[in-house]
Design a protein around this motif. Structure first.
Motif, PDB file in Angstrom:
ATOM      1  N   LYS B  18       0.930  -1.047   0.109  1.00  0.00           N
ATOM      2  CA  LYS B  18      -0.047  -0.555  -0.131  1.00  0.00           C
ATOM      3  C   LYS B  18       1.005   1.414   0.007  1.00  0.00           C
ATOM      4  N   GLN B  19       1.845   0.816  -0.413  1.00  0.00           N
ATOM      5  CA  GLN B  19       3.408   2.249   0.259  1.00  0.00           C
ATOM      6  C   GLN B  19       2.406   3.126   1.223  1.00  0.00           C
ATOM      7  N   MET B  20       2.786   2.695   2.432  1.00  0.00           N
ATOM      8  CA  MET B  20       2.921   3.804   3.408  1.00  0.00           C
ATOM      9  C   MET B  20       3.558   3.082   4.129  1.00  0.00           C
ATOM     10  N   SER B  21       4.188   4.511   5.226  1.00  0.00           N
ATOM     11  CA  SER B  21       5.300   4.331   6.012  1.00  0.00           C
ATOM     12  C   SER B  21       4.074   4.030   7.833  1.00  0.00           C
ATOM     13  N   GLN B  22       5.209   3.739   8.341  1.00  0.00           N
ATOM     14  CA  GLN B  22       4.650   3.295   9.721  1.00  0.00           C
ATOM     15  C   GLN B  22       3.570   3.664  10.516  1.00  0.00           C
ATOM     16  N   LYS B  23       4.779   5.154  10.006  1.00  0.00           N
ATOM     17  CA  LYS B  23       3.753   6.989  10.816  1.00  0.00           C
ATOM     18  C   LYS B  23       2.063   6.421  10.030  1.00  0.00           C
ATOM     19  N   ASP B  24       1.866   6.265   8.563  1.00  0.00           N
ATOM     20  CA  ASP B  24       0.787   6.256   7.940  1.00  0.00           C
ATOM     21  C   ASP B  24      -0.193   5.087   8.722  1.00  0.00           C
ATOM     22  N   LEU B  25       0.221   3.817   8.555  1.00  0.00           N
ATOM     23  CA  LEU B  25      -0.309   3.252   9.168  1.00  0.00           C
ATOM     24  C   LEU B  25      -0.682   3.257  10.702  1.00  0.00           C
ATOM     25  N   ASP B  32       0.232   3.849  17.812  1.00  0.00           N
ATOM     26  CA  ASP B  32       1.496   4.464  18.338  1.00  0.00           C
ATOM     27  C   ASP B  32       2.690   3.905  17.253  1.00  0.00           C
ATOM     28  N   ARG B  33       3.306   4.974  16.489  1.00  0.00           N
ATOM     29  CA  ARG B  33       3.819   4.555  15.703  1.00  0.00           C
ATOM     30  C   ARG B  33       5.117   3.058  16.214  1.00  0.00           C
ATOM     31  N   SER B  34       5.320   3.134  17.498  1.00  0.00           N
ATOM     32  CA  SER B  34       6.201   2.585  18.254  1.00  0.00           C
ATOM     33  C   SER B  34       5.348   0.893  18.454  1.00  0.00           C
ATOM     34  N   TYR B  35       4.325   1.540  18.402  1.00  0.00           N
ATOM     35  CA  TYR B  35       3.599   0.276  18.937  1.00  0.00           C
ATOM     36  C   TYR B  35       3.439  -0.842  17.331  1.00  0.00           C
ATOM     37  N   ILE B  36       3.419   0.149  15.826  1.00  0.00           N
ATOM     38  CA  ILE B  36       3.723  -0.734  15.259  1.00  0.00           C
ATOM     39  C   ILE B  36       4.517  -1.502  14.570  1.00  0.00           C
ATOM     40  N   ALA B  37       6.068  -1.025  14.672  1.00  0.00           N
ATOM     41  CA  ALA B  37       7.152  -1.065  15.268  1.00  0.00           C
ATOM     42  C   ALA B  37       7.758  -2.651  16.122  1.00  0.00           C
ATOM     43  N   SER B  38       6.324  -2.483  16.668  1.00  0.00           N
ATOM     44  CA  SER B  38       7.098  -3.449  17.331  1.00  0.00           C
ATOM     45  C   SER B  38       6.355  -4.663  17.131  1.00  0.00           C
ATOM     46  N   VAL B  39       5.087  -4.568  17.003  1.00  0.00           N
ATOM     47  CA  VAL B  39       4.083  -5.295  16.279  1.00  0.00           C
ATOM     48  C   VAL B  39       5.122  -6.208  14.859  1.00  0.00           C
ATOM     49  N   GLU B  40       5.546  -5.392  14.252  1.00  0.00           N
ATOM     50  CA  GLU B  40       5.961  -6.099  12.704  1.00  0.00           C
ATOM     51  C   GLU B  40       7.186  -6.755  12.924  1.00  0.00           C
ATOM     52  N   ILE B  46      -0.335  -9.388  19.526  1.00  0.00           N
ATOM     53  CA  ILE B  46      -1.521  -8.468  19.062  1.00  0.00           C
ATOM     54  C   ILE B  46      -2.550  -9.157  19.316  1.00  0.00           C
ATOM     55  N   SER B  47      -3.623  -7.995  20.145  1.00  0.00           N
ATOM     56  CA  SER B  47      -5.089  -8.511  20.435  1.00  0.00           C
ATOM     57  C   SER B  47      -6.069  -8.101  19.063  1.00  0.00           C
ATOM     58  N   ILE B  48      -7.463  -9.459  18.767  1.00  0.00           N
ATOM     59  CA  ILE B  48      -7.722  -9.344  17.782  1.00  0.00           C
ATOM     60  C   ILE B  48      -8.558  -7.990  17.538  1.00  0.00           C
ATOM     61  N   VAL B  49      -8.947  -7.107  18.049  1.00  0.00           N
ATOM     62  CA  VAL B  49      -8.998  -5.489  18.140  1.00  0.00           C
ATOM     63  C   VAL B  49      -8.037  -4.927  17.116  1.00  0.00           C
ATOM     64  N   ASN B  50      -6.711  -4.849  17.701  1.00  0.00           N
ATOM     65  CA  ASN B  50      -5.597  -4.243  17.240  1.00  0.00           C
ATOM     66  C   ASN B  50      -5.239  -4.395  15.907  1.00  0.00           C
ATOM     67  N   ILE B  51      -5.410  -6.614  15.447  1.00  0.00           N
ATOM     68  CA  ILE B  51      -5.451  -6.731  14.375  1.00  0.00           C
ATOM     69  C   ILE B  51      -6.534  -6.189  13.790  1.00  0.00           C
ATOM     70  N   GLU B  52      -7.572  -6.173  14.281  1.00  0.00           N
ATOM     71  CA  GLU B  52      -8.649  -5.930  12.904  1.00  0.00           C
ATOM     72  C   GLU B  52      -8.231  -3.856  12.961  1.00  0.00           C
ATOM     73  N   LYS B  53      -8.031  -3.195  13.659  1.00  0.00           N
ATOM     74  CA  LYS B  53      -7.535  -2.088  13.272  1.00  0.00           C
ATOM     75  C   LYS B  53      -6.688  -1.762  12.765  1.00  0.00           C
ATOM     76  N   ILE B  54      -5.792  -2.593  11.929  1.00  0.00           N
ATOM     77  CA  ILE B  54      -4.306  -2.383  11.185  1.00  0.00           C
ATOM     78  C   ILE B  54      -4.969  -3.374   9.436  1.00  0.00           C
ATOM     79  N   ALA B  55      -6.113  -4.186   9.984  1.00  0.00           N
ATOM     80  CA  ALA B  55      -6.647  -4.376   8.524  1.00  0.00           C
ATOM     81  C   ALA B  55      -7.676  -3.513   8.215  1.00  0.00           C
ATOM     82  N   VAL B  56      -8.241  -2.762   8.512  1.00  0.00           N
ATOM     83  CA  VAL B  56      -9.028  -1.413   8.223  1.00  0.00           C
ATOM     84  C   VAL B  56      -8.192  -0.674   7.234  1.00  0.00           C
ATOM     85  N   ALA B  57      -7.719   0.160   8.305  1.00  0.00           N
ATOM     86  CA  ALA B  57      -5.819   0.842   7.910  1.00  0.00           C
ATOM     87  C   ALA B  57      -5.719   0.639   6.449  1.00  0.00           C
TER      88      ALA B  57
END
Lengths: 72, 72
Positions: B18-25, B32-40, B46-57
């Motif tokens: 999707k050509q998004m940066s961690q900051k965009d996502l 938080d960007r630091s949370y995205i980085a640690s998940v990656e 990660i919880s299902i609620v946050n997986i869904e938020k990320i999938a939507v994004a």
């Protein structure tokens, strides 16, 4: 419907297809029966590690677990 | 490979498609960007609620998110 409820319904559906009780599933996934009950009731924000444990106990992959219209 | 790492790799793969940066996502998913980085990096359960938020994004359904050989 909230994602927590969709996950709970999917677990219950697969558990009933496999003819397992909540107690059977809890034992097989190494989780508490009360935890399985609250997840099925959509009351828990379950983690991916526990979803995987439950999927393994139900004999399905995560790909199969989420391969339903309600997750689309 | 551990499920936490598989999830992290999948998020990174889709984010790059999707050509998004961690900051965009992070902004789009309201995390938080630091949370995205640690998940990656496979460091978070990660919880299902946050997986869904990320999938939507990322513009994918959960069915699409898990529709990969590594989840099979």
């Amino acid at each position: 419907m909230e994602i927590k409820s969709k996950i709970g319904n999917r677990i219950k559906e697969l558990r009933e297809i496999k003819q397992m009780s909540q107690k059977d599933l809890a034992y097989s996934a190494d989780l508490d029966r009360s935890y399985i009950a609250s997840v099925e009731n959509g009351k828990r924000n379950i983690s991916i590690v526990n979803i995987e444990k439950i999927a393994v106990a139900l004999g399905v992959s995560l790909k199969e677990f989420f391969n339903k219209q309600e997750f689309n």
